[in-house]
Enzyme design. Structure first.
Site, PDB file in Angstrom:
ATOM      1  N   LEU A   1     -91.667 -40.230 -16.314  1.00 43.94           N
ATOM      2  CA  LEU A   1     -91.900 -41.641 -16.612  1.00 43.94           C
ATOM      3  C   LEU A   1     -91.897 -42.436 -15.307  1.00 43.94           C
ATOM      4  O   LEU A   1     -90.935 -42.397 -14.547  1.00 43.94           O
ATOM      5  CB  LEU A   1     -90.836 -42.169 -17.566  1.00 43.94           C
ATOM      6  CG  LEU A   1     -90.854 -41.539 -18.963  1.00 43.94           C
ATOM      7  CD1 LEU A   1     -89.673 -42.040 -19.786  1.00 43.94           C
ATOM      8  CD2 LEU A   1     -92.166 -41.851 -19.680  1.00 43.94           C
ATOM      9  N   GLU A   2     -92.975 -43.164 -15.088  1.00 46.60           N
ATOM     10  CA  GLU A   2     -93.146 -43.929 -13.865  1.00 46.60           C
ATOM     11  C   GLU A   2     -93.548 -45.364 -14.223  1.00 46.60           C
ATOM     12  O   GLU A   2     -93.572 -45.742 -15.397  1.00 46.60           O
ATOM     13  CB  GLU A   2     -94.217 -43.275 -12.977  1.00 46.60           C
ATOM     14  CG  GLU A   2     -93.954 -41.808 -12.665  1.00 46.60           C
ATOM     15  CD  GLU A   2     -95.084 -41.149 -11.872  1.00 46.60           C
ATOM     16  OE1 GLU A   2     -95.854 -41.883 -11.212  1.00 46.60           O
ATOM     17  OE2 GLU A   2     -95.204 -39.920 -11.926  1.00 46.60           O
TER      18      GLU A   2
END
Length: 570
Positions: free
Chosen positions: A359-360
């Protein structure tokens, strides 16, 4: 996964087997739920005349508002003297035992869970005893979670006999999910048969419950020993030296690779990416085979066959969640539950080994005054809950990896808040479930090591210093709050990530020699630069790269030399 529908025979209903008094809980020693109290997995509370058992860490989540399948409080069980409809009582009894088994299975994450599991198993034993009724004597063996059962095999549990339908699920360690009659999804694995009568069945069930409690306590002790050993007891689920690569379902100049053509030098192949489902509801995710712009894409069936072929050759295939372009944030219980369902469907559809969290772009962002050891932001809390639920569904062989950017992890030492250090509560909440963390040591600026020195990407010192601080631990942010101390991971839970070449990332390319020198330094304190760890980490796993596609495009300039190097390490 398709859920089998089963009907309760009218004769059983008429016989009163599902009456409100069948499985009432003794709530005399169970405290009322308190809004300000922290409850860990296995803790029991009562509210509104019903008993509940926590499946994981929770605070401020009212049981009455957060009960049911896939939720933190599970299904309630009526307290003695309470009343409910027939169907509600049946569900309560089944799910309460399920929740008890869940606390047993999750005891490795908390020693308090283990003791709670002990007390709750006696309650489960009592329920089994009261369900004896007037059935037929059953000669089948008592069900025990984790036992290898074959399709068609008979067992007994909770006063009934069951036939195994799906061997893999029947044999799962996750009793809360697949224990016949009491697990949340037992009817996916078993077919219910005759009722067992006499005291033999109840006695056997009680004995098994007690045995399960002892096993839970032992498991908790073992896990604690492993966690505090600094890598003395490495996980055996992964190769000792692991090479991880991301295969992507889009062509960004590297070309598309059919899964069957992926190099066998990789130990873990991360399918990238599961993203927000187009037109879906909050929390729903989907995985597609090259949605646009690819040539030579295989069919769904060919792709599934490619997964199986890799696995047959000893490779691990995971689904990677997120990536640079997806914003996935589980902000509500509905989003969490939708995620659990759709991510579970992806894993089951393709027969994958587990989940990688990548997750970015702000998907992990602390907004509620989180501590490293106490997650408070809903998106982080619900992700922890979702992952634990998925692992419980698929069993102990489920593999979990993470690939955060440096700002979300080591960046939290200097500045803990917002995205800075936002992965730390997630990692801490899942540390007993985490198999491998490989932070992206690319597309990042310089960072300060635990020694107070600034290190620059692409150098041996950068990779050693940033990896070492994840093993030794560090204080996040300013101050000395013990809840903001990140306890180091085991060395076997650690690798670090690099771009496969100069074209696959904006920055952070590291020469083959510098990358291998960093691993040698971490493993054996040889070939170190200016930063030298206080002690060697011989179980340090290896390397990760973005991406498999770019590596192939560049002539395997990453996988071939690093595979050969990792194979030389003892």
């Amino acid at each position: 996964m398709e859920m089998k529908m089963k009907l309760i025979p009218a004769a059983l209903l008429a016989a009163g087997l599902f009456s409100s008094n069948a499985f009432a809980a003794d709530c005399s020693a169970i405290a009322e739920w308190d809004n300000g109290t922290v409850y860990t997995g296995g803790k029991q509370v009562q509210q509104g005349g019903q008993a509940y058992k926590a499946a994981w860490w929770t605070k401020g989540d009212s049981p009455e508002s957060n009960s049911g399948k896939w939720t933190v409080w599970g299904e309630p069980e009526m307290c003695d003297g309470g009343s409910s409809s027939s169907s509600s009582s049946s569900s309560s009894s089944s799910s309460s035992s399920s929740s008890s088994s869940s606390s047993s299975s999750s005891s490795s994450s908390s020693s308090s869970s283990s003791s709670s599991s002990s007390s709750s198993s006696s309650s489960s034993s009592s329920s089994s005893s009261s369900s004896g009724g007037t059935g037929t004597d059953c000669d089948s063996e008592q069900y025990v979670a984790g036992t290898k059962y074959a399709a068609g095999q008979l067992v007994q549990n909770a006063g009934y006999e069951f036939t195994c339908d799906i061997a893999g699920w029947c044999s799962a360690d996750a009793a809360w999910a697949y224990a016949p009659e009491t697990g949340a999804h037992w009817d996916d694995a078993w077919n219910k048969g005759q009722m067992c009568g006499g005291t033999g069945s109840s006695s056997s069930s009680s004995s098994s419950s007690s045995s399960s409690s002892s096993s839970s306590s032992s498991s908790s002790s073992s896990s604690s020993s492993s966690s505090s050993s600094g890598g003395e007891l490495p996980s055996l689920k992964l190769p000792k030296r692991t090479l991880v690569g991301y295969w992507h379902n889009f062509d960004n100049g590297s070309g598309y690779i059919r899964l069957d053509d992926v190099s066998r030098d990789w130990d873990i192949v991360n399918l990238s990416f599961a993203e927000n489902k187009r037109g879906g509801h909050e929390g729903e995710v989907a995985f597609e085979l090259c949605p646009i712009g690819c040539n030579n894409v295989e069919t769904e069936e060919e792709f599934k066959a490619g997964v199986k072929k890799l696995q047959a050759e000893g490779k691990i295939v995971l689904i990677s969640l997120g990536g640079a372009n997806a914003h996935i944030s589980l902000d509500t219980p509905t989003a969490r539950d939708n995620f659990i369902r759709t991510m579970g469907d992806i894993i089951a559809t393709y027969g994958l080994n587990g989940l990688d969290i990548d997750l970015e772009g702000g998907s992990m962002n602390m907004t509620a005054g989180d501590n490293v050891q106490v997650a408070k932001t809903p998106a982080i809390v619900y992700m922890i809950e979702a992952v634990k639920t998925l692992k419980a569904r698929f069993g102990e062989d489920f593999i979990l990896t993470m690939a955060p950017e440096t700002a979300y992890v080591q960046g939290g030492m200097q500045n803990f808040g917002g995205i800075w250090g936002a992965y730390l509560p997630l990692i801490d909440g899942l540390r007993e479930d985490l198999d491998l963390l490989h932070v992206q040591h690319y597309n990042t600026g310089s960072l300060t090591g635990s020694d107070g020195v600034i290190y620059f990407p692409g150098t041996t010192d950068f990779h050693v210093a940033l990896s070492d601080m994840m093993i030794t631990g560090f204080q996040a942010g300013t101050g000395t709050d013990p809840l903001n101390y990140f306890k180091g991971l085991r060395a076997d839970q650690m690798a670090y990530g690099l771009p496969s070449g100069s074209s696959s990332a904006s920055s952070g390319f590291t020469s083959t020699k510098a990358a291998q020198d960093a691993v040698s330094c971490l493993v054996s304190l040889t070939n170190c630069g200016n930063y030298v760890p206080a002690s060697a980490a011989p179980n340090f796993r290896g390397l990760m790269t973005w991406s498999i596609n770019w590596d192939a495009f560049d002539g395997y300039n990453f996988s071939k030399p690093h595979r050969a190097f990792l194979d030389t390490l003892k």
